[in-house]
Motif scaffolding. Structure first.
Motif, PDB file in Angstrom:
ATOM      1  N   HIS A   7      -8.899 -52.810   5.456  1.00  0.00           N
ATOM      2  CA  HIS A   7      -8.060 -53.941   5.317  1.00  0.00           C
ATOM      3  C   HIS A   7      -6.632 -53.446   4.630  1.00  0.00           C
ATOM      4  CE1 HIS A   7      -9.285 -52.553   1.353  1.00  0.00           C
ATOM      5  NE2 HIS A   7      -8.700 -53.507   0.443  1.00  0.00           N
ATOM      6  N   ASP A   8      -5.734 -54.412   4.721  1.00  0.00           N
ATOM      7  CA  ASP A   8      -4.631 -54.226   4.028  1.00  0.00           C
ATOM      8  C   ASP A   8      -4.785 -54.499   2.729  1.00  0.00           C
ATOM      9  OD1 ASP A   8      -1.984 -54.605   3.059  1.00  0.00           O
ATOM     10  OD2 ASP A   8      -1.444 -55.758   4.874  1.00  0.00           O
ATOM     11  N   GLY A   9      -4.794 -53.353   1.874  1.00  0.00           N
ATOM     12  CA  GLY A   9      -5.063 -53.165   0.349  1.00  0.00           C
ATOM     13  C   GLY A   9      -4.061 -53.531  -0.483  1.00  0.00           C
ATOM     14  N   ASP A  10      -2.807 -54.025  -0.128  1.00  0.00           N
ATOM     15  CA  ASP A  10      -1.586 -53.810  -0.996  1.00  0.00           C
ATOM     16  C   ASP A  10      -1.903 -55.371  -2.079  1.00  0.00           C
ATOM     17  OD1 ASP A  10      -0.586 -51.910   0.091  1.00  0.00           O
ATOM     18  OD2 ASP A  10       0.765 -53.000   1.342  1.00  0.00           O
ATOM     19  N   ASN A  11      -1.796 -55.094  -3.300  1.00  0.00           N
ATOM     20  CA  ASN A  11      -2.110 -56.090  -4.016  1.00  0.00           C
ATOM     21  C   ASN A  11      -1.366 -55.961  -5.531  1.00  0.00           C
ATOM     22  OD1 ASN A  11      -4.237 -55.157  -6.427  1.00  0.00           O
ATOM     23  ND2 ASN A  11      -4.183 -53.777  -4.740  1.00  0.00           N
ATOM     24  N   GLU A  12      -1.378 -57.062  -6.251  1.00  0.00           N
ATOM     25  CA  GLU A  12      -0.842 -57.118  -7.569  1.00  0.00           C
ATOM     26  C   GLU A  12      -2.074 -57.477  -8.553  1.00  0.00           C
ATOM     27  OE1 GLU A  12       1.909 -56.022  -8.743  1.00  0.00           O
ATOM     28  OE2 GLU A  12       3.063 -56.243  -6.888  1.00  0.00           O
ATOM     29  N   GLY A  13      -3.143 -56.690  -8.535  1.00  0.00           N
ATOM     30  CA  GLY A  13      -4.354 -56.829  -9.224  1.00  0.00           C
ATOM     31  C   GLY A  13      -4.119 -55.911 -10.561  1.00  0.00           C
ATOM     32  N   HIS A  14      -3.766 -56.337 -11.390  1.00  0.00           N
ATOM     33  CA  HIS A  14      -3.576 -55.234 -12.412  1.00  0.00           C
ATOM     34  C   HIS A  14      -4.853 -55.201 -13.690  1.00  0.00           C
ATOM     35  CE1 HIS A  14       0.556 -54.218 -11.384  1.00  0.00           C
ATOM     36  NE2 HIS A  14       0.583 -55.646 -10.895  1.00  0.00           N
ATOM     37  N   GLY A  15      -5.665 -54.068 -13.783  1.00  0.00           N
ATOM     38  CA  GLY A  15      -6.571 -54.199 -14.639  1.00  0.00           C
ATOM     39  C   GLY A  15      -6.420 -54.124 -16.090  1.00  0.00           C
ATOM     40  N   GLY A  16      -7.032 -55.399 -16.788  1.00  0.00           N
ATOM     41  CA  GLY A  16      -6.833 -55.514 -18.060  1.00  0.00           C
ATOM     42  C   GLY A  16      -5.578 -56.375 -18.727  1.00  0.00           C
ATOM     43  N   TYR A  17      -4.884 -56.741 -17.514  1.00  0.00           N
ATOM     44  CA  TYR A  17      -3.736 -57.613 -17.988  1.00  0.00           C
ATOM     45  C   TYR A  17      -3.838 -58.717 -18.107  1.00  0.00           C
ATOM     46  CZ  TYR A  17      -0.329 -53.988 -16.309  1.00  0.00           C
ATOM     47  OH  TYR A  17       0.754 -53.006 -16.366  1.00  0.00           O
ATOM     48  N   LEU A  18      -3.344 -59.611 -18.948  1.00  0.00           N
ATOM     49  CA  LEU A  18      -3.271 -60.948 -19.530  1.00  0.00           C
ATOM     50  C   LEU A  18      -2.120 -61.741 -18.857  1.00  0.00           C
ATOM     51  CD1 LEU A  18      -5.004 -59.256 -21.856  1.00  0.00           C
ATOM     52  CD2 LEU A  18      -4.082 -61.461 -23.247  1.00  0.00           C
ATOM     53  N   ALA A  19      -2.471 -62.834 -18.302  1.00  0.00           N
ATOM     54  CA  ALA A  19      -1.360 -63.717 -17.903  1.00  0.00           C
ATOM     55  C   ALA A  19      -0.274 -63.852 -18.769  1.00  0.00           C
ATOM     56  CB  ALA A  19      -2.094 -65.017 -17.172  1.00  0.00           C
ATOM     57  N   THR A  20      -0.760 -64.049 -19.912  1.00  0.00           N
ATOM     58  CA  THR A  20       0.412 -64.541 -21.056  1.00  0.00           C
ATOM     59  C   THR A  20       1.187 -63.171 -21.064  1.00  0.00           C
ATOM     60  OG1 THR A  20      -1.460 -63.860 -22.694  1.00  0.00           O
ATOM     61  CG2 THR A  20      -1.043 -66.137 -22.377  1.00  0.00           C
ATOM     62  N   ASN A  21       0.701 -62.165 -21.081  1.00  0.00           N
ATOM     63  CA  ASN A  21       1.497 -60.810 -21.227  1.00  0.00           C
ATOM     64  C   ASN A  21       2.462 -60.713 -20.037  1.00  0.00           C
ATOM     65  OD1 ASN A  21       0.421 -60.303 -23.880  1.00  0.00           O
ATOM     66  ND2 ASN A  21      -0.881 -58.751 -23.032  1.00  0.00           N
ATOM     67  N   VAL A  22       1.988 -60.817 -19.041  1.00  0.00           N
ATOM     68  CA  VAL A  22       2.745 -61.008 -17.664  1.00  0.00           C
ATOM     69  C   VAL A  22       3.774 -61.728 -17.848  1.00  0.00           C
ATOM     70  CG1 VAL A  22       2.881 -61.194 -15.241  1.00  0.00           C
ATOM     71  CG2 VAL A  22       0.836 -59.948 -16.499  1.00  0.00           C
ATOM     72  N   ALA A  23       3.727 -62.703 -18.162  1.00  0.00           N
ATOM     73  CA  ALA A  23       4.603 -63.888 -18.497  1.00  0.00           C
ATOM     74  C   ALA A  23       5.695 -63.585 -19.526  1.00  0.00           C
ATOM     75  CB  ALA A  23       4.043 -65.448 -18.626  1.00  0.00           C
ATOM     76  N   ASN A  24       5.067 -63.247 -20.647  1.00  0.00           N
ATOM     77  CA  ASN A  24       6.015 -63.012 -21.764  1.00  0.00           C
ATOM     78  C   ASN A  24       6.914 -61.689 -21.514  1.00  0.00           C
ATOM     79  OD1 ASN A  24       4.844 -64.938 -23.160  1.00  0.00           O
ATOM     80  ND2 ASN A  24       3.501 -63.811 -24.086  1.00  0.00           N
ATOM     81  N   GLN A  25       6.387 -60.956 -20.788  1.00  0.00           N
ATOM     82  CA  GLN A  25       7.259 -59.525 -20.589  1.00  0.00           C
ATOM     83  C   GLN A  25       8.050 -59.709 -19.345  1.00  0.00           C
ATOM     84  OE1 GLN A  25       4.158 -56.299 -20.750  1.00  0.00           O
ATOM     85  NE2 GLN A  25       3.381 -57.035 -22.815  1.00  0.00           N
ATOM     86  N   ASN A  26       7.976 -60.709 -18.723  1.00  0.00           N
ATOM     87  CA  ASN A  26       8.875 -60.727 -17.403  1.00  0.00           C
ATOM     88  C   ASN A  26       8.493 -59.647 -16.401  1.00  0.00           C
ATOM     89  OD1 ASN A  26      10.166 -63.476 -18.143  1.00  0.00           O
ATOM     90  ND2 ASN A  26      11.533 -62.050 -19.661  1.00  0.00           N
ATOM     91  N   LEU A  27       7.285 -59.441 -16.201  1.00  0.00           N
ATOM     92  CA  LEU A  27       6.784 -58.392 -15.062  1.00  0.00           C
ATOM     93  C   LEU A  27       6.692 -58.762 -13.940  1.00  0.00           C
ATOM     94  CD1 LEU A  27       3.941 -56.675 -17.161  1.00  0.00           C
ATOM     95  CD2 LEU A  27       6.221 -56.210 -17.107  1.00  0.00           C
ATOM     96  N   LEU A  28       6.792 -60.054 -13.538  1.00  0.00           N
ATOM     97  CA  LEU A  28       6.497 -60.707 -12.266  1.00  0.00           C
ATOM     98  C   LEU A  28       7.786 -60.476 -11.381  1.00  0.00           C
ATOM     99  CD1 LEU A  28       4.796 -61.920 -10.229  1.00  0.00           C
ATOM    100  CD2 LEU A  28       5.047 -64.332 -10.989  1.00  0.00           C
ATOM    101  N   PRO A  29       8.743 -60.929 -11.788  1.00  0.00           N
ATOM    102  CA  PRO A  29       9.961 -60.805 -10.909  1.00  0.00           C
ATOM    103  C   PRO A  29      10.371 -59.675 -10.347  1.00  0.00           C
ATOM    104  CG  PRO A  29      10.560 -62.125 -13.121  1.00  0.00           C
ATOM    105  CD  PRO A  29       9.297 -61.619 -13.091  1.00  0.00           C
ATOM    106  N   GLY A  30      10.093 -58.263 -11.009  1.00  0.00           N
ATOM    107  CA  GLY A  30      10.273 -57.259 -10.204  1.00  0.00           C
ATOM    108  C   GLY A  30       9.073 -57.053  -9.177  1.00  0.00           C
ATOM    109  N   TRP A  31       7.852 -57.414  -9.349  1.00  0.00           N
ATOM    110  CA  TRP A  31       6.978 -57.409  -8.257  1.00  0.00           C
ATOM    111  C   TRP A  31       7.406 -58.374  -7.007  1.00  0.00           C
ATOM    112  CZ3 TRP A  31       2.285 -58.679 -12.018  1.00  0.00           C
ATOM    113  CH2 TRP A  31       2.141 -57.609 -13.230  1.00  0.00           C
TER     114      TRP A  31
END
Length: 359
Positions: free
Chosen positions: A83-107
């Motif tokens: 399969h095409d395995g590219d993904n943004e499944g980050h083990g252990g991550y919290l949605a709140t941390n991803v939002a608070n740390q502004n990680l998504l815009p770079g991805w």
């Protein structure tokens, strides 16, 4: 052949090869540009190894959906299915941390998705973060998606059940989050950038579908893939599928005397204090194809509709009328379509009996 003629022949061959490579690159670039870019976003349930993605990819491709590209900054993380395995499944991550740390815009900048499939919040629930706080994070993430792509289409999952050995309360916390997601999605969705809720909770059993009370096993991966598939293909086909809600025991009502070659079945698919979500299935019961349909019903207990998808609503007091949109009015004999809605209620929520007329 003289040395000059040989040189000319070599230059001609190189030019031909360059033209072929340029044409090949142009075709490849066009194909890549035409592919719908889909980002699976979440934690370890999505990424480690997230074998539901492999099953979903395989089913999409075998069903004819070849113009797709799963994207993400993370590579494949196992699974025996190619399969095409590219993904943004980050083990252990919290949605709140991803939002608070502004990680998504770079991805997003690195992958430029057209569709985001988000199963997020499990670690937030495990950390006893309130549903309202998690949904605030969801709202920020959606805003960042739309900043990257104003036409972003977003699938948001009701997370699969949880029963970890170290958290007896997590099961109910997951239910609390899931119960709050439909109203949040309805308030946050727009016509240009729709949010579709995909119910990954209903019918999922932590005893048989996970290997540790949290992460899906092979049976759980299959269930997750099967839930993502109709919602995702609805977007790929150009429609906005109605959300898949948590199903609770509620009354159903079907018109017993279809009018004009169609019938309408009303069901309440989810209900909470002061509000509920409903769905009406329209089925062509005649012989000749129909071009349009109209469904009507009257609420008995003062319910009021606030939002409808996949239909054009109008209301006068307790009387409701919903007509087809341009793309779902034509039905062959025996074919069906459905529209959904959100509404308010107070005290009693009796399901009405709708009627259907067709032309």
């Amino acid at each position: 052949m003289t040395r000059r003629n040989a040189l000319r022949a070599m230059l001609a061959a190189l030019a031909g090869a360059a033209m072929f490579m340029a044409a090949t690159f142009a075709v490849s670039a066009t194909a890549d540009a035409a592919a719908t870019r889909i980002m699976p976003l979440g934690d370890s349930i999505t990424g480690s190894p997230g074998c539901w993605r492999a099953l979903l990819w395989d089913r999409l491709r075998s069903s004819g959906y070849t113009g797709i590209d799963f994207v993400g900054t993370l590579p494949p993380q196992g699974c025996s299915v190619a399969h095409d395995g590219d993904n943004e499944g980050h083990g252990g991550y919290l949605a709140t941390n991803v939002a608070n740390q502004n990680l998504l815009p770079g991805w997003l900048e690195a992958t430029r998705p057209d569709i985001v499939m988000m199963h997020f919040g499990t670690n937030d629930v495990w950390s006893n973060i309130a549903p309202a706080t998690i949904l605030d994070a969801f709202t920020k993430l959606v805003g960042q998606m739309r900043a990257a792509n104003p036409d972003m289409r977003i699938l948001v999952a009701k997370i699969i059940p949880m029963n970890p050995s170290t958290c007896a309360e997590c099961g109910q916390r997951a239910v609390n989050l899931n119960n709050a997601i439909p109203a949040w999605a309805a308030a946050t969705s727009t016509a240009r950038s729709p949010i579709v809720v995909v119910d990954q909770w209903t019918g999922f059993d932590t005893a048989t579908d996970t290997y540790d009370g949290v992460h899906p096993n092979a049976a759980g991966d299959r269930k997750m893939s099967d839930r993502w598939y109709p919602a995702l293909t609805g977007l790929l086909d150009g429609s906005s599928p109605s959300p898949t809600p948590t199903i609770t025991p509620t009354p159903t009502a079907t018109s017993t005397a279809p009018v004009g070659g169609c019938s309408a079945t009303f069901r309440i698919t989810n209900q909470w204090a002061g509000g509920f979500q409903g769905e009406v299935t329209v089925r062509h019961t005649g012989i000749m194809p129909i071009r349009s349909w109209t469904v009507r019903w009257t609420f008995a207990d003062g319910q009021r509709i606030s939002q409808v998808w996949n239909g054009e609503p109008s209301a006068s007091g307790s009387a409701v009328t919903v007509r087809n949109l341009s793309w779902n009015g034509s039905l062959a004999s025996g074919a069906s379509t459905a529209f959904g809605f959100l509404a308010s209620w107070n005290g009693v929520n009796t399901a009405p009996v709708p009627t259907c007329s067709a032309t």
